[in-house]
Design a protein around this motif. Structure first.
Motif, PDB file in Angstrom:
ATOM      1  N   ASP A  94       0.986  -1.002  -0.012  1.00  0.00           N
ATOM      2  CA  ASP A  94       0.059   0.015  -0.070  1.00  0.00           C
ATOM      3  C   ASP A  94       0.986   1.084   0.036  1.00  0.00           C
ATOM      4  OD1 ASP A  94       1.011   0.000   2.532  1.00  0.00           O
ATOM      5  OD2 ASP A  94      -0.763  -0.822   3.369  1.00  0.00           O
ATOM      6  N   ASN A 122      -2.149  -3.352  -3.467  1.00  0.00           N
ATOM      7  CA  ASN A 122      -3.457  -3.559  -3.043  1.00  0.00           C
ATOM      8  C   ASN A 122      -4.611  -2.761  -3.927  1.00  0.00           C
ATOM      9  OD1 ASN A 122      -2.590  -5.427  -1.062  1.00  0.00           O
ATOM     10  ND2 ASN A 122      -2.654  -3.719   0.549  1.00  0.00           N
ATOM     11  N   ALA A 123      -4.306  -1.448  -3.997  1.00  0.00           N
ATOM     12  CA  ALA A 123      -5.317  -0.909  -4.925  1.00  0.00           C
ATOM     13  C   ALA A 123      -5.355  -0.892  -6.169  1.00  0.00           C
ATOM     14  CB  ALA A 123      -4.748   0.705  -4.528  1.00  0.00           C
ATOM     15  N   GLN A 125      -4.955  -4.047  -7.399  1.00  0.00           N
ATOM     16  CA  GLN A 125      -5.584  -5.162  -7.725  1.00  0.00           C
ATOM     17  C   GLN A 125      -7.172  -4.707  -7.407  1.00  0.00           C
ATOM     18  OE1 GLN A 125      -2.967  -7.646  -5.042  1.00  0.00           O
ATOM     19  NE2 GLN A 125      -3.817  -9.240  -6.313  1.00  0.00           N
ATOM     20  N   GLN A 126      -7.403  -3.980  -6.614  1.00  0.00           N
ATOM     21  CA  GLN A 126      -8.871  -3.566  -6.314  1.00  0.00           C
ATOM     22  C   GLN A 126      -9.493  -2.987  -7.572  1.00  0.00           C
ATOM     23  OE1 GLN A 126      -8.711  -1.332  -2.759  1.00  0.00           O
ATOM     24  NE2 GLN A 126      -8.179  -3.074  -1.498  1.00  0.00           N
ATOM     25  N   SER A 127      -8.462  -2.351  -8.339  1.00  0.00           N
ATOM     26  CA  SER A 127      -9.046  -1.670  -9.401  1.00  0.00           C
ATOM     27  C   SER A 127      -8.904  -2.506 -10.864  1.00  0.00           C
ATOM     28  CB  SER A 127      -8.192  -0.376  -9.685  1.00  0.00           C
ATOM     29  OG  SER A 127      -7.815   0.758  -8.682  1.00  0.00           O
ATOM     30  N   ARG A 207      -6.625   4.082   5.318  1.00  0.00           N
ATOM     31  CA  ARG A 207      -6.965   2.965   4.716  1.00  0.00           C
ATOM     32  C   ARG A 207      -5.805   2.694   3.397  1.00  0.00           C
ATOM     33  NH1 ARG A 207     -11.672   5.205   5.193  1.00  0.00           N
ATOM     34  NH2 ARG A 207     -11.813   6.413   3.408  1.00  0.00           N
TER      35      ARG A 207
END
Length: 282
Positions: A94, A122-123, A125-127, A207
């Motif tokens: 992150d 992490n961001a 993959q979330q995207s 976050r």
């Protein structure tokens, strides 16, 4: 990647994962995975190379110590195919300490095109960003050092002007470390830099991302820290403080200097003063 002129602006320093995803096919430059080699091997952004100086401590922040540290880092970067003009995008799991320290060091060595992936892997993959387990290699290059001292603080300079009314030293370590109650094996002395304000490094994050500039300024104002103060964050090895360094820069504080030697150096030099106990305000 944007032009060198754009990269001189902090507005261009953070790259959102959606932006990277949209431009991924035409990306110019290198993507640097600043995590451990083990984390990289388990899965990374396709095409990223594994580069990290996280385990390299600064011997000391005297000129000879910084010269040795810089030469070691430059050799690693050159072997990875990085030059001062190679656009690089650096990421962590992150917006963590490893990526912050790597970006700070590249800037200190004179790199002109370094950027940070906001929110990290992490961001990404979330995207919907893809992950690869295939290692990437690049052609070794020559990394020519051109020191930039604007964001750097040496121990000798810090101790020489500790009581300056417009300099604020921020200890961003854990509270036990600040109070001298930790058991860090490599530190010969416990405590904190005299007069240091304690603000945990995670207070600038939310976050896995930097808080808004407004939220960071409100936090510092609550501790009596003003925009025209010179702010010197430190931690144990200069990584958590590098994260605070970028948070403060992005929040609009122009005079921020990372004490990269941090407590690892300060504790090893008995001539440098220290304090014990908790200190909340200036």
């Amino acid at each position: 990647m944007p032009s060198p002129t754009e990269l001189h602006s902090l507005d261009a320093f953070l790259v959102e994962p959606e932006t990277l995803l949209a431009t991924f096919a035409n990306l110019d430059g290198l993507i640097i995975d600043a995590r451990s080699p083990e984390a990289y091997a388990a899965g990374h952004i396709p095409g990223a190379i594994s580069v990290s100086t996280y385990d390299n401590f600064v011997p000391n922040t005297k000129p000879e110590g910084m010269r040795a540290f810089a030469n070691q880092a430059a050799a690693l970067y050159g072997a990875a195919g990085i030059t001062l003009d190679t656009p690089v995008l650096v990421y962590d799991d992150d917006t963590g300490v490893r990526v912050a320290r790597e970006c700070w060091l590249l800037e200190y060595l004179g790199h002109r095109q370094v950027r940070l992936l906001h929110g990290g892997l992490n961001a990404w993959q979330q995207s919907g960003g893809p992950i690869s387990a295939t290692a990437s290699a690049s052609t070794p290059r020559q990394f020519e050092i051109q020191h930039s001292s604007s964001g750097f603080m040496a121990a000798d300079s810090l101790v020489a002007d500790l009581n300056h009314p417009k300099r604020v030293v921020i200890d961003v370590r854990d509270e036990l470390e600040h109070d001298g109650l930790d058991h860090t094996a490599c530190c010969e002395r416990r405590g904190h830099v005299p007069g240091a304000v304690w603000i945990h490094w995670s207070a600038f994050l939310e976050r896995g991302r930097f808080k808004s500039a407004e939220a960071i300024r409100a936090l510092l104002h609550s501790r009596g820290i003003k925009e025209d103060d010179e702010i010197v964050p430190y931690c144990h090895r200069g990584a958590r403080s590098a994260n605070a360094y970028w948070a403060l820069r992005l929040a609009g504080y122009p005079q921020v200097r990372n004490y990269i030697g941090s407590w690892h150096e300060w504790s090893a030099r008995p001539e440098l003063p220290l304090e014990l106990g908790h200190r909340q305000n200036r």
